[in-house]
Design a protein around this motif. Sequence first.
Motif, PDB file in Angstrom:
ATOM      1  N   UNK A  68       0.854  -1.187   0.000  1.00 28.94           N
ATOM      2  CA  UNK A  68       0.000   0.000   0.000  1.00 28.94           C
ATOM      3  C   UNK A  68       0.889   1.236   0.000  1.00 28.94           C
ATOM      4  N   UNK A  69       0.748   2.066  -1.011  1.00 27.55           N
ATOM      5  CA  UNK A  69       1.471   3.326  -1.118  1.00 27.55           C
ATOM      6  C   UNK A  69       0.447   4.451  -1.163  1.00 27.55           C
ATOM      7  N   UNK A  70       0.387   5.247  -0.093  1.00 27.31           N
ATOM      8  CA  UNK A  70      -0.603   6.309   0.101  1.00 27.31           C
ATOM      9  C   UNK A  70      -1.954   5.709   0.493  1.00 27.31           C
ATOM     10  N   UNK A  71      -3.017   6.513   0.422  1.00 21.39           N
ATOM     11  CA  UNK A  71      -4.226   6.211   1.197  1.00 21.39           C
ATOM     12  C   UNK A  71      -5.308   5.436   0.461  1.00 21.39           C
ATOM     13  N   UNK A  72      -4.946   4.260  -0.068  1.00 24.35           N
ATOM     14  CA  UNK A  72      -5.927   3.324  -0.632  1.00 24.35           C
ATOM     15  C   UNK A  72      -5.750   1.997   0.105  1.00 24.35           C
ATOM     16  N   UNK A  73      -6.594   1.712   1.105  1.00 24.39           N
ATOM     17  CA  UNK A  73      -6.336   0.587   2.013  1.00 24.39           C
ATOM     18  C   UNK A  73      -6.685  -0.776   1.429  1.00 24.39           C
ATOM     19  N   UNK A  74      -6.087  -1.805   2.031  1.00 28.82           N
ATOM     20  CA  UNK A  74      -6.453  -3.204   1.806  1.00 28.82           C
ATOM     21  C   UNK A  74      -6.895  -3.766   3.153  1.00 28.82           C
ATOM     22  N   UNK A  75      -8.024  -4.457   3.165  1.00 30.66           N
ATOM     23  CA  UNK A  75      -8.600  -4.974   4.404  1.00 30.66           C
ATOM     24  C   UNK A  75      -8.800  -6.480   4.267  1.00 30.66           C
ATOM     25  N   UNK A  76      -8.314  -7.246   5.251  1.00 31.07           N
ATOM     26  CA  UNK A  76      -8.424  -8.707   5.243  1.00 31.07           C
ATOM     27  C   UNK A  76      -9.321  -9.171   6.381  1.00 31.07           C
ATOM     28  N   UNK A  77     -10.103 -10.213   6.116  1.00 32.97           N
ATOM     29  CA  UNK A  77     -10.813 -10.914   7.177  1.00 32.97           C
ATOM     30  C   UNK A  77     -10.058 -12.198   7.471  1.00 32.97           C
ATOM     31  N   UNK A  78      -9.389 -12.253   8.615  1.00 33.30           N
ATOM     32  CA  UNK A  78      -8.555 -13.378   9.004  1.00 33.30           C
ATOM     33  C   UNK A  78      -9.207 -14.129  10.162  1.00 33.30           C
TER      34      UNK A  78
END
Length: 249
Positions: free
Chosen positions: A114-124
């Motif tokens: 992730x570079x700058x403000x575009x997130x990745x979200x995981x359900x673990x």
Amino acid sequence: MQVTYASEATPGRENEDFVAAGPGWVVLLDGATAPPGVDGGCRHDPAWLVRRIGGRIAAGLAAEAGEPLPDLVAEAIKVTGEAHAGTCDLGDPDSPSATVSVLRRRADAVDWLVLADSPIVFETPAGTVVCRDDRIDRLPSYTRAAVRAARNSPGGFWVASTKPEAAYEARTGRVPLRGLRRAAVLSDGASRLVERFGRLTWAELLRLLDEEGPAELVRRTRAVEAAQPADAGGRGKRHDDATAVLVRF
């Protein structure tokens, strides 16, 4: 790995987001809209930049050679810079720029960048894991001059623009594949119901994406944006390009 996504431009404008996916990978870029009156020394707009850089990253991921994600991003920035060095001032700090988010499945884990403000979200199995780069949220000032000085500078924030070394300032990590159910890759225009408006938690956003689809997340975002007072103020635009990607494992 199953991937579905929706991408919608700011009403009345060109979409400056870019998204591509293939077997085992996703790449998303969000171009930074230039403020009115800023030239940036470049004849190209953010949409051109994200397609060039994003397309090059996608080609590298599709080749499945296994390069580290920062290397792929750095090469894409370098090649894109070479494509317009003869016509544009690559030394101008206001040159078009973009966020970059990359997800790549490996044999037993998922790599992310992730570079700058575009997130990745995981359900673990242990809960929701949010991978985000919040450096732009911690600047001491948001005047045009202050942001210009902080962009791609130590102690500031980093974006994909003209400096390949920015790729090595990205946040990176790895999430074990075992027990991983789903993930979201989001431009900041699609993360607003959590990050700006506080209408959802990250877990609720993942559930919405899975049960009702990325287009519904974008629709709800537009509805909340439209309900905001015209003079609501705050940092950021009333509307933004919105791209939401759901990944099921």
